[in-house]
Enzyme design. Structure first.
Site, PDB file in Angstrom:
ATOM      1  N   ARG A   1      44.700  45.625  43.421  1.00 48.75           N
ATOM      2  CA  ARG A   1      44.846  45.336  44.962  1.00 48.75           C
ATOM      3  C   ARG A   1      45.488  44.581  45.702  1.00 48.75           C
ATOM      4  NH1 ARG A   1      38.978  47.396  47.354  1.00 48.75           N
ATOM      5  NH2 ARG A   1      39.409  50.397  46.561  1.00 48.75           N
TER       6      ARG A   1
ATOM      7  N   SER B   1      31.525  46.558  45.226  1.00 50.46           N
ATOM      8  CA  SER B   1      30.864  46.420  46.618  1.00 50.46           C
ATOM      9  C   SER B   1      29.406  47.317  46.133  1.00 50.46           C
ATOM     10  CB  SER B   1      31.851  47.116  47.771  1.00 50.46           C
ATOM     11  OG  SER B   1      31.080  46.477  48.641  1.00 50.46           O
TER      12      SER B   1
END
Ligand code: FAD
Length: 472
Positions: free
Chosen positions: A106, A227
């Protein structure tokens, strides 16, 4: 008490996060004395749909299924993207990272997209930074089957069908790696001791934090999809510890304590509702805060800008104290809720900026070009080898200095006090991150040799002295 109140994306104005992610609850306990960890590590997702109200995520699965990121080689080419020939398209991730192509991590995709628009001036549009994310080469049935939901979101908000026309995307604030500092008890094998009441406990005894609002699992750079894993893991481990400690005898808190806290909040609430003539608009201040934070504390960070932004945030906080509300009623008053939340964003903004200012290095999502370690410039084997040795020396010195958690404590003067805490890397030792770095293969070779030597020498790596400043 267990906090599970999510991230703090609204500190940046617009983000991919939900509009409830103000960070207010976390900020309150930070202001009450709980330590906050790794505030400066904020993840910017490479592919979001720009929007005036908020930024909506275009999931990584679009690149996972073969989506290609490109810009026209001619700046702001006005042709319909479908008519631009292949030779006139710049697939910059594929060219720059032939091994990983569009699937670079990312932070790297984010920086490249940002860079191609700002430094190279190749944004698709002139007044709005964006690049193409193209799925049009994939059969429609495959797209509908695998990505139907996210493509419908794009079509709904942009009015364009991404099955037939390349999407326009740009990076957006997405995730707070930092959060409330939480403890854990180490098991003999280096993991977390199940059932320990220390697990997920903040620095305030009896207060726990789990999920995105804790700082614990993602370091400087969360990996996609991790997450939800950390939410589940922290919840599981926290619950067992809290259950184990629930039977422990503790003196009940005095009733007067609650009554005093309630009175304090009611007075604060009334004072805000009654305030007249301050003239400041909370929504305007939030807009300024978001713009400032997005400009200086996202993809590229520079010390002069961070220092100036810190002062600007303090000035915005002063102005916030003069906010007067347009709605002064006590029935579903969103104005007062928002204004209180805005006040809680300043302590978080300050610890993000201060942490970023002090951390003079590049690590994960925290990128400071002034402290970047360049690749190998030499072209002859001997020179390459020498530079790779120096690179590894510098990497080790930097690791010794900065492979630490940043801990912020709220000072009595309203400014964060920053200290650093060692990280247990006994299970996964640090190693250089070499994506796309010129000479990365030589550095890798030198590093492996050092690891082998370390094994032989029982843990000691022979390094030359490298000058690094005192730890701040
Ligand atoms: C668009 C998007 C897509 C994502 N996709 C993925 C993915 O595919 N995989 C993955 O692993 N992660 C993904 N993430 C990240 C992940 O979804 C979040 O990190 C995760 O949902 C956080 O969960 P949480 O329970 O900690 O917080 P949240 O889900 O944010 O929940 C926090 C809750 O606390 C409440 N709350 C907040 N403040 C208060 C307060 N003061 N008082 C009372 N209640 C309060 C909120 O209303 C909310 O219900 C994505 C994130 C986004 C934004």
């Amino acid at each position: 008490v267990i906090l599970a109140t999510g991230g703090c994306g609204l500190v940046y104005g617009r983000s991919t996060m939900s509009m409830v992610c103000t960070g207010s609850a976390v900020s309150r306990v930070y202001q009450a004395g709980a330590a906050y960890g790794n505030g400066e590590f904020i993840q910017v997702h490479p592919t979001a749909i720009p929007g005036a109200d908020k930024l909506r995520l275009m999931s990584e699965s679009a690149r996972g299924e073969g989506g290609r990121v490109w810009v026209p080689r001619t700046p702001q080419d006005t042709r319909d993207p479908r008519t631009i020939p292949e030779a006139e398209r710049f697939y910059f991730l594929e060219e720059r990272y032939p091994k990983y192509m569009n699937l670079v991590p990312r932070d790297i995709a984010t920086r490249e997209i940002f860079d191609i628009c700002t430094t190279d001036g190749l944004s698709v549009e002139k007044d709005r930074l964006c690049v193409y994310l193209d799925l049009t080469h994939i059969p429609k049935e495959t797209l509908d089957r695998k990505l139907g939901g996210i493509l419908d979101i794009y079509e709904k908000f942009q009015g364009v069908d991404p099955r037939t026309t390349p999407m326009k995307i740009f990076p957006a604030v997405h995730y707070s790696m930092g959060g409330l500092w939480v403890d854990y008890e180490r098991s003999p094998t280096g993991g977390m001791l199940e059932g320990s009441p220390r697990n997920q406990q903040t620095s305030l005894p009896g207060l726990y934090a789990i999920g995105e609002c804790d700082y614990q699992y993602h370091g400087a750079n969360r990996l996609g999809a991790n997450s939800l894993l950390s939410c589940i893991f922290s919840g599981l481990f926290c619950a067992a510890g809290v259950q184990a400690s629930a039977g422990a005898k503790r003196a009940p808190a005095a009733e007067s304590l609650y009554a005093a806290a309630l009175r304090r909040e009611e007075e604060r609430h009334e004072a805000l509702i009654q305030r007249r003539g301050g003239g400041e608009n909370p929504y305007g201040i939030h807009h300024e805060l978001g713009d400032l934070m997005t400009r200086v504390a996202t993809v590229v960070r520079r010390n002069d800008q961070l220092a100036a932004a810190y002062d600007e945030v303090c000035a915005l906080e002063e102005r916030w104290r003069r906010c007067s509300l347009s709605d002064t009623g006590n029935w579903t008053n969103q104005n007062v809720v928002f204004t209180k939340s805005l006040g809680d964003m300043f302590p978080l903004a300050k610890l993000i900026l201060k942490g970023a200012l002090l951390r003079d290095e590049c690590r994960g999502a925290h990128y400071k070009p002034d402290f970047e370690m360049p690749g190998i410039a030499a072209t002859d084997p001997e020179g390459k080898r020498r530079e790779a040795e120096e690179w590894c020396d510098r990497f080790e010195a930097n690791t010794n200095k900065w492979l630490k958690s940043t801990i912020a404590n709220h000072g009595a003067d309203g400014h964060p006090q920053i200290t650093y805490e060692d990280i247990d890397t006994s299970l996964i030792p640090p190693r250089p991150r070499l994506y796309g770095l010129v000479g990365g293969e030589v550095i890798e070779e030198v590093w492996r040799e050092r690891l082998r030597a370390r094994e032989v020498n029982g843990g000691q790596v022979a390094t030359r002295e490298v000058g690094v400043g005192a730890q701040s």
